[in-house]
Every structure is written in C-alpha cells, then in structure tokens.
Design a protein around this motif. Structure first.
Motif, mmCIF file in Angstrom:
data_model
loop_
_atom_site.group_PDB
_atom_site.id
_atom_site.type_symbol
_atom_site.label_atom_id
_atom_site.label_comp_id
_atom_site.label_asym_id
_atom_site.label_seq_id
_atom_site.Cartn_x
_atom_site.Cartn_y
_atom_site.Cartn_z
ATOM 1 N N PRO A 2 -11.680 27.026 -31.453
ATOM 2 C CA PRO A 2 -11.409 25.919 -30.450
ATOM 3 C C PRO A 2 -10.209 25.135 -31.005
ATOM 4 N N ARG A 3 -9.651 24.369 -29.843
ATOM 5 C CA ARG A 3 -8.526 23.544 -29.994
ATOM 6 C C ARG A 3 -8.843 22.218 -29.843
ATOM 7 N N TYR A 4 -8.280 21.420 -30.775
ATOM 8 C CA TYR A 4 -8.641 19.838 -30.773
ATOM 9 C C TYR A 4 -7.415 19.307 -30.146
ATOM 10 N N ASP A 5 -7.352 18.061 -29.560
ATOM 11 C CA ASP A 5 -6.409 17.240 -29.219
ATOM 12 C C ASP A 5 -6.171 16.195 -30.072
ATOM 13 N N TYR A 6 -4.721 15.674 -30.375
ATOM 14 C CA TYR A 6 -4.454 14.678 -31.459
ATOM 15 C C TYR A 6 -3.223 13.969 -30.663
ATOM 16 N N ALA A 10 2.602 6.917 -34.648
ATOM 17 C CA ALA A 10 3.721 6.797 -35.121
ATOM 18 C C ALA A 10 4.784 7.097 -34.003
ATOM 19 N N CYS A 11 4.750 8.089 -33.403
ATOM 20 C CA CYS A 11 5.720 8.400 -32.386
ATOM 21 C C CYS A 11 4.948 8.632 -30.933
ATOM 22 N N GLY A 12 3.818 8.611 -30.550
ATOM 23 C CA GLY A 12 3.009 8.596 -29.397
ATOM 24 C C GLY A 12 2.880 10.004 -29.073
ATOM 25 N N ALA A 13 3.418 11.243 -29.849
ATOM 26 C CA ALA A 13 3.338 12.468 -29.264
ATOM 27 C C ALA A 13 1.717 13.097 -29.254
ATOM 28 N N THR A 14 1.379 13.715 -28.128
ATOM 29 C CA THR A 14 0.149 14.425 -27.964
ATOM 30 C C THR A 14 0.333 15.902 -28.382
ATOM 31 N N PHE A 15 -0.807 16.472 -29.265
ATOM 32 C CA PHE A 15 -0.386 17.822 -29.406
ATOM 33 C C PHE A 15 -1.761 18.505 -29.797
ATOM 34 N N GLU A 16 -1.821 19.856 -29.707
ATOM 35 C CA GLU A 16 -3.215 20.507 -29.884
ATOM 36 C C GLU A 16 -3.283 21.199 -31.326
ATOM 37 N N VAL A 17 -4.258 21.390 -32.057
ATOM 38 C CA VAL A 17 -4.500 21.967 -33.311
ATOM 39 C C VAL A 17 -5.574 23.045 -32.969
ATOM 40 N N ASP A 26 -11.134 17.349 -40.108
ATOM 41 C CA ASP A 26 -9.771 17.403 -40.930
ATOM 42 C C ASP A 26 -8.851 16.664 -40.313
ATOM 43 N N PRO A 27 -7.858 15.900 -41.256
ATOM 44 C CA PRO A 27 -6.724 15.235 -40.725
ATOM 45 C C PRO A 27 -5.506 16.281 -40.083
ATOM 46 N N ALA A 28 -4.778 15.744 -39.231
ATOM 47 C CA ALA A 28 -3.784 16.721 -38.675
ATOM 48 C C ALA A 28 -2.355 15.972 -38.523
ATOM 49 N N ALA A 29 -1.334 16.554 -39.126
ATOM 50 C CA ALA A 29 0.143 15.854 -38.934
ATOM 51 C C ALA A 29 0.547 16.198 -37.720
ATOM 52 N N CYS A 30 1.247 15.275 -36.977
ATOM 53 C CA CYS A 30 1.993 15.686 -35.728
ATOM 54 C C CYS A 30 3.060 16.629 -36.019
ATOM 55 N N PRO A 31 3.688 17.250 -34.965
ATOM 56 C CA PRO A 31 4.768 18.269 -34.998
ATOM 57 C C PRO A 31 5.994 17.575 -35.850
ATOM 58 N N ALA A 32 6.030 16.223 -35.643
ATOM 59 C CA ALA A 32 7.289 15.555 -36.264
ATOM 60 C C ALA A 32 7.033 15.026 -37.928
ATOM 61 N N GLY A 33 5.974 15.562 -38.156
ATOM 62 C CA GLY A 33 5.671 15.112 -39.668
ATOM 63 C C GLY A 33 4.812 13.921 -39.950
ATOM 64 N N LYS A 39 -7.662 11.748 -33.726
ATOM 65 C CA LYS A 39 -8.245 12.910 -32.783
ATOM 66 C C LYS A 39 -8.846 12.514 -31.431
ATOM 67 N N LEU A 40 -8.505 12.906 -30.191
ATOM 68 C CA LEU A 40 -8.679 12.643 -28.811
ATOM 69 C C LEU A 40 -10.173 13.103 -28.498
ATOM 70 N N LEU A 41 -10.855 12.376 -27.689
ATOM 71 C CA LEU A 41 -12.181 12.678 -27.177
ATOM 72 C C LEU A 41 -11.663 13.886 -26.290
ATOM 73 N N SER A 42 -12.410 14.881 -26.300
ATOM 74 C CA SER A 42 -12.319 16.163 -25.671
ATOM 75 C C SER A 42 -13.301 16.113 -24.340
ATOM 76 N N THR A 43 -13.015 16.368 -23.291
ATOM 77 C CA THR A 43 -14.050 16.595 -22.124
ATOM 78 C C THR A 43 -14.155 18.128 -21.596
ATOM 79 N N VAL A 44 -15.182 18.544 -21.026
ATOM 80 C CA VAL A 44 -15.388 19.531 -20.648
ATOM 81 C C VAL A 44 -15.773 19.995 -19.039
ATOM 82 N N ALA A 45 -14.807 20.704 -18.422
ATOM 83 C CA ALA A 45 -15.086 20.682 -16.798
ATOM 84 C C ALA A 45 -16.292 21.521 -16.613
ATOM 85 N N VAL A 46 -17.208 21.120 -15.917
ATOM 86 C CA VAL A 46 -18.255 21.997 -15.340
ATOM 87 C C VAL A 46 -18.033 22.340 -13.957
#
Length: 74
Positions: A2-6, A10-17, A26-33, A39-46
C-alpha cells in the motif's frame, strides 16, 4: 504494498510512502528531511466496471416488486 499520502507541515510538500500495512501509522519524514508531517486521509474510487473491465449492464426494465422481483405479489 500500500501507498500512503503525507503532507509536510514545514514546507507544504505532499508525498507518498509505500510500506506494509503493519507500518501504516509509523511517522514519515518528507523528501526535504522535515519530520513534521501528517498522514492524509485516503479515498477509494469505486467504479461501475466488472472484473473484465466492461461496464455493468443497466438494470432490467419493469418489474422490481418487493418480495421476489414482482412475480409473487398479486
């Protein structure tokens, strides 16, 4: 896996893990460190397609009674 959106606060970047579900919280650091991420709420398309990818046929016209398609009620 699975992929999780974050989003980084600090910088407003959106990224996937990509990670196992057991590590979903688990916590996730942004690509800028930066460590201040959320963690963003994920939605599922049906969609209305079947396993073969073809659209589902529309419901049959008429009938549609309550107990068994309209045949047992008179």
């Amino acid at each position: 896996m699975p992929r999780y959106d974050y989003r980084c606060r600090a910088c407003g970047a959106t990224f996937e893990v990509s990670r196992p579900m057991i590590n979903a919280s688990d916590p996730a650091a942004c690509p800028a460190g930066h460590d201040d991420t959320v963690k963003l709420l994920s939605t599922v398309a049906v969609t209305g397609t079947s396993r073969g990818g073809a659209p589902k046929p529309p419901p049959a016209a008429g009938g549609g009674g309550g107990c068994c398609g309209g045949g047992c009620c008179s």
